[in-house]
Design a protein around this motif. Structure first.
Motif, PDB file in Angstrom:
ATOM      1  N   GLY A 223      35.337  46.321  39.070  1.00  0.00           N
ATOM      2  CA  GLY A 223      35.433  45.348  38.153  1.00  0.00           C
ATOM      3  C   GLY A 223      36.641  44.978  37.524  1.00  0.00           C
ATOM      4  N   GLY A 224      37.850  45.385  38.127  1.00  0.00           N
ATOM      5  CA  GLY A 224      39.139  44.849  37.648  1.00  0.00           C
ATOM      6  C   GLY A 224      39.440  43.565  38.316  1.00  0.00           C
ATOM      7  N   GLY A 225      40.407  42.943  38.023  1.00  0.00           N
ATOM      8  CA  GLY A 225      40.779  41.799  38.526  1.00  0.00           C
ATOM      9  C   GLY A 225      41.764  41.086  37.584  1.00  0.00           C
ATOM     10  N   LEU A 226      41.978  39.787  37.859  1.00  0.00           N
ATOM     11  CA  LEU A 226      43.096  38.871  37.271  1.00  0.00           C
ATOM     12  C   LEU A 226      42.256  37.972  36.194  1.00  0.00           C
ATOM     13  CD1 LEU A 226      45.894  37.369  36.867  1.00  0.00           C
ATOM     14  CD2 LEU A 226      45.359  35.995  38.778  1.00  0.00           C
ATOM     15  N   VAL A 227      42.602  37.820  34.995  1.00  0.00           N
ATOM     16  CA  VAL A 227      41.780  37.024  34.141  1.00  0.00           C
ATOM     17  C   VAL A 227      42.784  36.383  33.124  1.00  0.00           C
ATOM     18  CG1 VAL A 227      41.564  38.787  32.406  1.00  0.00           C
ATOM     19  CG2 VAL A 227      40.094  36.926  32.433  1.00  0.00           C
ATOM     20  N   GLN A 228      42.785  35.260  32.629  1.00  0.00           N
ATOM     21  CA  GLN A 228      43.282  34.604  31.636  1.00  0.00           C
ATOM     22  C   GLN A 228      43.362  35.149  30.247  1.00  0.00           C
ATOM     23  OE1 GLN A 228      42.602  30.375  31.888  1.00  0.00           O
ATOM     24  NE2 GLN A 228      44.347  30.028  33.182  1.00  0.00           N
ATOM     25  N   ALA A 229      44.338  35.133  29.545  1.00  0.00           N
ATOM     26  CA  ALA A 229      44.242  35.480  28.239  1.00  0.00           C
ATOM     27  C   ALA A 229      43.192  35.070  27.469  1.00  0.00           C
ATOM     28  CB  ALA A 229      45.528  35.076  27.282  1.00  0.00           C
ATOM     29  N   GLY A 230      42.310  35.852  26.748  1.00  0.00           N
ATOM     30  CA  GLY A 230      41.147  35.344  26.031  1.00  0.00           C
ATOM     31  C   GLY A 230      39.890  35.495  26.815  1.00  0.00           C
ATOM     32  N   GLY A 231      40.134  35.890  28.180  1.00  0.00           N
ATOM     33  CA  GLY A 231      38.890  36.217  28.904  1.00  0.00           C
ATOM     34  C   GLY A 231      38.179  37.461  28.818  1.00  0.00           C
ATOM     35  N   SER A 232      37.303  38.004  29.650  1.00  0.00           N
ATOM     36  CA  SER A 232      36.782  38.995  29.725  1.00  0.00           C
ATOM     37  C   SER A 232      36.487  39.931  31.042  1.00  0.00           C
ATOM     38  CB  SER A 232      35.120  38.700  29.305  1.00  0.00           C
ATOM     39  OG  SER A 232      35.257  38.335  27.673  1.00  0.00           O
ATOM     40  N   LEU A 233      36.395  41.005  31.126  1.00  0.00           N
ATOM     41  CA  LEU A 233      36.215  41.586  32.142  1.00  0.00           C
ATOM     42  C   LEU A 233      35.224  42.811  31.815  1.00  0.00           C
ATOM     43  CD1 LEU A 233      39.749  42.115  34.122  1.00  0.00           C
ATOM     44  CD2 LEU A 233      37.644  40.718  34.985  1.00  0.00           C
ATOM     45  N   ARG A 234      34.461  43.231  32.936  1.00  0.00           N
ATOM     46  CA  ARG A 234      33.722  44.650  32.722  1.00  0.00           C
ATOM     47  C   ARG A 234      33.825  45.507  33.787  1.00  0.00           C
ATOM     48  NH1 ARG A 234      27.395  45.749  33.485  1.00  0.00           N
ATOM     49  NH2 ARG A 234      27.018  47.070  31.870  1.00  0.00           N
ATOM     50  N   LEU A 235      34.242  46.629  33.349  1.00  0.00           N
ATOM     51  CA  LEU A 235      34.683  47.806  34.599  1.00  0.00           C
ATOM     52  C   LEU A 235      33.465  48.761  34.411  1.00  0.00           C
ATOM     53  CD1 LEU A 235      38.242  48.867  33.170  1.00  0.00           C
ATOM     54  CD2 LEU A 235      37.602  46.911  34.825  1.00  0.00           C
ATOM     55  N   SER A 236      33.080  49.221  35.558  1.00  0.00           N
ATOM     56  CA  SER A 236      32.158  50.114  35.883  1.00  0.00           C
ATOM     57  C   SER A 236      32.841  51.282  36.434  1.00  0.00           C
ATOM     58  CB  SER A 236      31.153  49.629  36.728  1.00  0.00           C
ATOM     59  OG  SER A 236      30.613  48.518  36.098  1.00  0.00           O
TER      60      SER A 236
END
Length: 120
Positions: free
Chosen positions: A8-21
């Motif tokens: 679930g990791g990765g690159l995202v812009q500030a303000g965005g969301s990610l979900r790790l499992s």
């Protein structure tokens, strides 16, 4: 043998969301606390959030109100929902679990880490 496998990791812009499992597999007779730690370049590994088997949670002050930890005991899986991400959240995130293995011994286990990068 026990393994913790993260995704679930990765690159995202500030303000965005990610979900790790993170899923625990192998000879896991019982799992107590699970959690997430982060390690930024040049810094020590630090606690992000933990959750007990019964669902009691604990968060670092820097992520309270933005991150949510949860778990599915039937799937031996812990999740980290990360919202309102900031560049300072950039780090390798490690899954953690306190597990009794087939050897009937409790010990800490760690995942291999997943990179989270937040761009400004």
């Amino acid at each position: 043998q026990v393994q913790l496998v993260e995704s679930g990791g990765g690159l995202v812009q500030a303000g965005g969301s990610l979900r790790l499992s993170c899923a625990a597999s192998g000879s896991t007779l019982s799992i107590s606390d699970m959690g997430w730690y982060s390690q930024a370049p040049g810094k020590q590994r630090e606690l992000v959030a933990t959750i007990s088997r019964g669902g009691t949670t604990n968060y670092a002050a820097s992520v309270k109100g933005r991150f949510t930890i949860s778990r599915d005991n039937a799937k031996n899986t812990v999740y980290l929902q990360m919202n309102s991400l900031k560049p300072e959240d950039t780090a390798v995130y490690y899954c953690y679990a306190f597990i009794m293995s087939g050897l009937l011994r409790w010990r800490d286990y760690w995942g291999q880490g997943t990179q989270v990068t937040v761009s400004a």
